[in-house]
Design an enzyme around this catalytic site. Structure first.
Site, short mmCIF file in Angstrom:
data_model
loop_
_atom_site.label_atom_id
_atom_site.label_comp_id
_atom_site.label_asym_id
_atom_site.label_seq_id
_atom_site.Cartn_x
_atom_site.Cartn_y
_atom_site.Cartn_z
N GLU A 35 -1.04 -5.33 8.95
CA GLU A 35 -0.23 -4.69 9.99
C GLU A 35 -0.91 -4.86 11.35
O GLU A 35 -2.10 -4.52 11.47
CB GLU A 35 -0.10 -3.19 9.69
CG GLU A 35 0.58 -2.90 8.36
CD GLU A 35 0.66 -1.40 8.04
OE1 GLU A 35 0.29 -0.57 8.91
OE2 GLU A 35 1.10 -1.07 6.93
N GLU B 133 9.53 -3.71 10.35
CA GLU B 133 9.90 -2.42 9.74
C GLU B 133 10.44 -1.45 10.79
O GLU B 133 9.79 -1.20 11.82
CB GLU B 133 8.67 -1.82 9.03
CG GLU B 133 8.96 -0.49 8.36
CD GLU B 133 7.92 -0.08 7.33
OE1 GLU B 133 7.01 -0.88 7.02
OE2 GLU B 133 8.01 1.07 6.85
N ASP C 106 0.84 -1.20 0.00
CA ASP C 106 0.00 0.00 0.00
C ASP C 106 0.88 1.25 0.00
O ASP C 106 0.38 2.39 -0.06
CB ASP C 106 -1.03 -0.01 1.14
CG ASP C 106 -0.39 0.05 2.52
OD1 ASP C 106 0.85 -0.06 2.63
OD2 ASP C 106 -1.15 0.17 3.50
N ASP D 153 -1.12 -6.46 -0.22
CA ASP D 153 -1.21 -5.71 1.04
C ASP D 153 -2.67 -5.31 1.30
O ASP D 153 -3.35 -4.78 0.41
CB ASP D 153 -0.35 -4.44 0.89
CG ASP D 153 0.31 -4.03 2.18
OD1 ASP D 153 0.08 -4.68 3.21
OD2 ASP D 153 1.09 -3.05 2.13
O1 KIV Z 1 3.52 -1.04 1.67
C1 KIV Z 1 4.68 -1.46 1.61
O2 KIV Z 1 5.39 -1.30 0.60
C2 KIV Z 1 5.20 -2.17 2.76
C3 KIV Z 1 6.66 -2.48 2.78
C4 KIV Z 1 7.44 -1.26 3.06
C5 KIV Z 1 7.00 -3.56 3.74
O3 KIV Z 1 4.48 -2.46 3.67
#
Ligand code: KIV
Length: 264
Positions: free
Chosen positions: A114, A181, A45, A84
């Site tokens: 997350e 992260e 995302d 994501d």
């Molecule tokens: O959205 C994304 O690109 C991520 C990565 C930074 C792990 O969550």
């Protein structure tokens, strides 16, 4: 290259082989990364920031993610595709089931969410129904407003302990991969040793089981700034495929991330 699955990544961790992953959002880049030998592609995302020019990832919708997952899927042959789940699309288990189904039907082989222990029951429900889950701890960008900015997480002993317990709860719930992260490198190492699923770091030190970068950072084309944890591989190679091949070999040989890319 043989098709990469969650079992491939688990075996790599068990054999001490480093996993290289990167974000992609369209078929052309995905094809190049796949051909370069990347192990997994995340349709992150982060597209809200690097494609749409937003300040954070909160405005990204499930329809955006479905569209870009479909694009990436068309470019990929062997790489594992992770979709994501955007902000508030998994606030309840019911929402997670509906929205994760959309990403899987668009071409993902795994979804990423997350959150810590609160997410365990949702992960369990998804996995029981056939949807593999990559969890994400540390600086989880969808919580940027709770954190008061994009800040390194897990610096205090107490917070580090909670994060290790979160990682173990997510693994127990059925998560098969874990993104870490922006956390201190020693915590990245401790979490990677505390779970048996592969950990993928971004600003989490060199001792995680693999690394992930946002493609715009790795290729030096981000519209804002270059994060401390990233490296411009195009500057060193002048060619996109060679840049990704260099990224993969530097991760594999333990040369990336270097000391200058980690948080203490
Ligand atoms: O959205 C994304 O690109 C991520 C990565 C930074 C792990 O969550």
């Amino acid at each position: 290259m043989a098709k990469i699955t969650t079992s491939t990544l688990l075996k790599m961790k068990q054999q001490g082989e480093k996993i290289s992953t990167i974000t992609a959002y369209d078929a052309s880049f995905a094809q190049l990364f796949d051909q370069a030998g990347i192990h997994a592609i995340l349709i992150g995302d982060s597209l809200g920031m690097v494609l749409q020019g937003r300040d954070d990832t909160l405005p990204v919708t499930i329809d955006h993610m479905v569209y870009h997952t479909e694009c990436v899927k068309r470019g990929v042959e062997d790489t594992l595709i992770i979709g994501d789940m955007p902000f508030m699309t998994y606030a309840t288990t019911e929402q997670a089931l509906t929205n994760a189904t959309k990403l899987m039907q668009a071409g993902a082989s795994m979804v990423k969410m997350e959150g810590g222990t609160w997410l365990a029951s949702t992960i369990k429900a998804l996995v029981e129904r056939g949807i593999p889950v990559c969890a994400h701890l540390g600086l989880t960008p969808q919580s940027v407003n709770v954190f008061g900015g994009f800040k390194v997480q897990g610096r205090s002993e107490e917070h580090a302990k909670v994060m290790i317990e979160d990682a173990q709860a997510l693994e127990a719930a059925g998560a098969q991969l874990l993104v870490l992260e922006c956390i201190p490198a020693p915590l990245g190492k401790a979490i990677s040793e505390a779970v048996s699923i592969p950990t993928i770091g971004i600003g989490a030190g060199k001792d995680t089981d693999g690394q992930i970068l946002v493609m715009h950072d790795a290729l030096g084309i981000s519209c804002s700034y270059m994060p401390k944890f990233s490296r411009n591989f195009i500057k060193e190679t002048g060619d996109i495929k060679k840049a990704i091949e260099l990224y993969i070999s530097e991760v594999s040989e333990g040369n990336f991330p270097g000391k200058e890319h980690i948080f203490k």
